[in-house]
Design a protein around this motif. Structure first.
Motif, PDB file in Angstrom:
ATOM      1  N   THR A  47       0.810  -1.220   0.000  1.00  0.00           N
ATOM      2  CA  THR A  47       0.000   0.000   0.000  1.00  0.00           C
ATOM      3  C   THR A  47       0.841   1.268   0.000  1.00  0.00           C
ATOM      4  OG1 THR A  47      -0.171  -0.028   2.415  1.00  0.00           O
ATOM      5  CG2 THR A  47      -1.903  -1.145   1.172  1.00  0.00           C
ATOM      6  N   GLU A 174      -3.300   7.736  -5.217  1.00  0.00           N
ATOM      7  CA  GLU A 174      -2.192   7.944  -4.276  1.00  0.00           C
ATOM      8  C   GLU A 174      -0.894   8.224  -5.021  1.00  0.00           C
ATOM      9  OE1 GLU A 174      -3.448   5.862  -0.183  1.00  0.00           O
ATOM     10  OE2 GLU A 174      -2.428   4.514  -1.586  1.00  0.00           O
ATOM     11  N   MET A 354      -9.009   4.526   3.380  1.00  0.00           N
ATOM     12  CA  MET A 354      -8.226   5.755   3.537  1.00  0.00           C
ATOM     13  C   MET A 354      -7.332   5.927   2.321  1.00  0.00           C
ATOM     14  SD  MET A 354      -7.534   4.501   7.296  1.00  0.00           S
ATOM     15  CE  MET A 354      -7.935   2.923   6.562  1.00  0.00           C
ATOM     16  N   SER A 356      -4.509   8.530   0.543  1.00  0.00           N
ATOM     17  CA  SER A 356      -3.653   9.715   0.623  1.00  0.00           C
ATOM     18  C   SER A 356      -3.524  10.339  -0.758  1.00  0.00           C
ATOM     19  CB  SER A 356      -2.265   9.344   1.151  1.00  0.00           C
ATOM     20  OG  SER A 356      -1.607   8.454   0.262  1.00  0.00           O
ATOM     21  N   ALA A 364     -11.002   9.888   3.811  1.00  0.00           N
ATOM     22  CA  ALA A 364     -11.265   8.609   4.461  1.00  0.00           C
ATOM     23  C   ALA A 364     -12.753   8.448   4.698  1.00  0.00           C
ATOM     24  CB  ALA A 364     -10.508   8.517   5.788  1.00  0.00           C
ATOM     25  N   LYS A 381      -4.748   7.132   8.593  1.00  0.00           N
ATOM     26  CA  LYS A 381      -4.027   6.180   7.740  1.00  0.00           C
ATOM     27  C   LYS A 381      -2.712   5.757   8.401  1.00  0.00           C
ATOM     28  CE  LYS A 381      -2.216   5.218   3.185  1.00  0.00           C
ATOM     29  NZ  LYS A 381      -1.994   5.617   1.806  1.00  0.00           N
ATOM     30  N   HIS A 382      -1.992   6.709   8.973  1.00  0.00           N
ATOM     31  CA  HIS A 382      -0.746   6.360   9.658  1.00  0.00           C
ATOM     32  C   HIS A 382      -1.021   5.458  10.865  1.00  0.00           C
ATOM     33  CE1 HIS A 382       2.042   8.664   7.297  1.00  0.00           C
ATOM     34  NE2 HIS A 382       1.403   9.798   7.507  1.00  0.00           N
ATOM     35  N   ASN A 385      -1.664   1.962   9.673  1.00  0.00           N
ATOM     36  CA  ASN A 385      -0.415   1.318   9.273  1.00  0.00           C
ATOM     37  C   ASN A 385       0.372   0.849  10.499  1.00  0.00           C
ATOM     38  OD1 ASN A 385      -0.903   1.647   6.549  1.00  0.00           O
ATOM     39  ND2 ASN A 385       0.290   3.515   6.368  1.00  0.00           N
TER      40      ASN A 385
END
Length: 625
Positions: A47, A174, A354, A356, A364, A381-382, A385
């Motif tokens: 991703t 993205e 989500m 980016s 999102a 998103k972070h 992850n």
């Protein structure tokens, strides 16, 4: 129980999830061995391929060595090899170098780009479905932009500075978002005008980001248009040549860079395994993730085709959440088969999506009701992850992700605009480090030699540095009372305006703190020992900071000491600068003319080898046994 061999083919999200679940369940069962086979010695964080392709992070940021991931999973044997054949009758997996008998097999080789036989895509386009693909795109763009900076033909120069991304799903959006940010830095590095660059996002469908709601689609499109990305919808790529792209309506876009993200299909190797296939070459599975008419064979990830009854019989989506969940289902049902318990039906649960668009903006859609955009979408998103590394039990890559995304980032390409980056020069902290360490050292020396006006360690009396020692040694001699009173002045000698009394943080120690001290220091002897011990600690901290040895820990300790001094009713606001200085020096200050420059890398290497072993490019059978 007879020995059971479980072979997992593919170390993507699905394969890793399945192997982890199996390993944890059977960790105390020596009769179960899990073999994880992949053509690479690492897992690729798929991703985040766009971050490598568009120069946001270094290539190794999305490579997770399998030995590091499974170092504590002793019942997993990691094998780096290419699977060439699966014999379902004899239950044997054959690779380029070995063969493996299995009782249960999980096929999780993932997918690959689907070009839909569009002319010229295979010959002239770039795909983005592997670590190698991302690096190839990165190098191509850098080389092409560099060549364009020396190109005098305006038309050719424009084509070289034009990039087209085909496919406006997660990957395409993205990628074009990160390319959008990267172009400014590429322009600066090659002395070009950013206005010369052109970015196109081409989508054959009438809308972008089909899996989210119209609200996210509109926000994403509005942001990209504002940033200069040209979006073409309902008009797909029809033909590709070396220096141009032709769309379905005949539109020609001169470009040297077409990146294809328009579709995915099952890994073509799976076609040779004799398992029933559905559209895009995906292998048909039942509700337990078992391959059709294949005893002991399970499917997971992008490879699997299973229509979910509770989702209008739509096939499981080819996304990370689905890959992990199908991997868990396959593993759970192998466990059930081995232990003779009831099997579990697959039920996909998708908590949200989500996306980016560059490093600082995203959209999102969470839990079918929450809409986010901008900073908070990127933050989620972070967090997701990071949560992934927790689920697979990898503290190492949890920390590495934070380093790569926040502390080692260049060109301000994260949600904090680079404010957290620690790539600055710590040399300028050297004078502060030496001064600060000297302060702690001097305070210890003064206590040892009685420079507070009382006798030294070598006389008949001793200085007690904390006021609460008087309370803690109730009934002690008058000498102890006097020495405790003698130090009722600032512990550190920072000057203040003449005639002013410095303000204490606490006029007296809180009752709860005194209660703890009474337990820790019940008598005079313990009080005197504790005073000497704390003085030695101060001396060691001071010397360590001066020498730049373990500066993070030493400065963290100073913060703890200041807190203790403050609670004791013996510390003044005028000296609170000790805390921000300690925090500032925790940022690697010992690596500039300090011992940490040598010691920390040496310790890291030793601990790394002890905990993970030596990482290799090829893992051979037997490593995990």
């Amino acid at each position: 129980m007879s020995k059971k061999n479980i072979v997992v083919v593919g170390a993507g999200f699905a394969g890793v999830a399945a192997a982890k679940k199996l390993s944890r369940h059977f960790k105390k069962n020596p009769d179960v061995l899990i073999t994880l086979i992949d053509r690479h010695s690492y897992q690729t964080y798929m991703t985040e391929l766009h971050e490598v392709a568009a120069g946001r992070v270094q290539p190794d940021a999305i490579q997770y060595d399998l030995q590091r991931l499974f170092s504590r999973n002793r019942n997993v044997d990691i094998v780096t090899d290419e699977v060439t054949h699966v014999d379902r009758e004899q239950k044997v997996v054959t690779t380029s170098s070995h063969s493996f008998n299995y009782d249960y097999l999980i096929l999780a080789m993932g997918g690959e780009p689907n070009t839909f036989n569009v002319p010229g895509v295979d010959e002239h386009a770039f795909t983005m479905w592997s670590w190698e693909d991302a690096n190839k795109i990165r190098r191509h763009i850098q080389d092409t932009v560099e060549a364009a900076s020396n190109e005098h033909d305006d038309a050719k120069r424009k084509a070289m500075l034009t990039a087209v991304v085909s496919g406006a799903g997660f990957t395409g959006v993205e990628l074009v978002g990160d390319l959008m940010e990267w172009k400014d830095h590429l322009a600066k590095a090659n002395k070009l005008d950013p206005a010369e660059f052109s970015l196109y996002l081409v989508e054959a469908a009438p809308q972008i980001l089909g899996v989210v709601t119209e609200k996210e689609q509109q926000k994403a499109e509005k942001y990209m248009l504002k940033q200069g990305i040209q979006i073409i919808k309902g008009n797909g790529v029809a033909n590709v040549e070396k220096d141009r792209v032709e769309l379905s309506d005949g539109t020609i876009i001169p470009t040297h860079t077409l990146i294809w993200t328009a579709g995915v299909k099952a890994n073509t190797d799976a076609a040779a395994y004799g398992i029933e296939q559905a559209r895009a070459g995906r292998l048909v599975a039942n509700k337990y993730m078992e391959a059709k008419d294949s005893d002991g064979v399970y499917l997971a990830g992008d490879l699997v085709y299973y229509e979910e009854p509770d989702k209008d019989n739509a096939p499981v989506p080819q996304i990370v959440q689905s890959a992990e969940q199908t991997g868990h289902t396959a593993a759970a049902n192998i466990i059930a088969s081995i232990e003779g318990t009831e099997k579990h039906e697959h039920k996909g649960t998708y908590q949200g999506f989500m996306i980016s668009i560059g490093s600082r903006y995203g959209v999102a859609y969470l839990m079918d009701k929450i809409h986010l955009s901008g900073f908070f979408a990127m933050l989620v998103k972070h967090i997701v992850n990071l949560f992934y590394f927790m689920t697979i039990g990898s503290g190492y890559y949890f920390v590495q992700y934070i380093y790569h995304e926040f502390f080692h980032i260049k060109e301000k390409r994260n949600i904090f605009r680079g404010h957290l980056s620690r790539l600055g020069n710590v040399l300028w902290a050297l004078p502060l480090r030496v001064f600060y360490g000297s302060m702690w050292t001097w305070e210890a020396v003064k206590k040892i030699y009685g420079l507070y006006g009382t006798t030294s360690w070598f006389g008949d009396d001793i200085v007690l540095p904390f006021a609460w020692l008087k309370e803690a040694t109730t009934g002690a001699s008058q000498a102890v009372t006097e020495t405790a009173t003698a130090v009722s002045h600032p512990v550190f000698g920072l000057s203040y305006a003449y005639g002013e009394e410095p303000m204490m943080i606490f006029k007296e120690a809180p009752e709860w703190f005194n209660s703890i001290m009474k337990i820790m220091i019940p008598n005079v002897e313990m009080a005197l020992f504790f005073q000497k011990f704390m003085t030695i600690v101060e001396l060691l901290i001071g010397l360590a900071i001066i020498a730049g040895l373990f500066t993070f820990l030493a400065n963290a300790a100073t913060i703890a000491l200041v807190a203790a001094f403050s609670l004791s009713g013996m510390f003044y606001w005028v000296n609170m600068w000790f805390i921000p200085v300690a925090i500032a020096l925790m940022n690697g200050s010992g690596r500039a003319f300090g011992l940490d420059y040598y010691v920390i890398p040496w310790i890291q290497k030793k601990l790394d080898n002890w905990w993970y072993g030596k990482t290799k490019s090829i893992y051979r059978p037997g490593v995990g046994q």
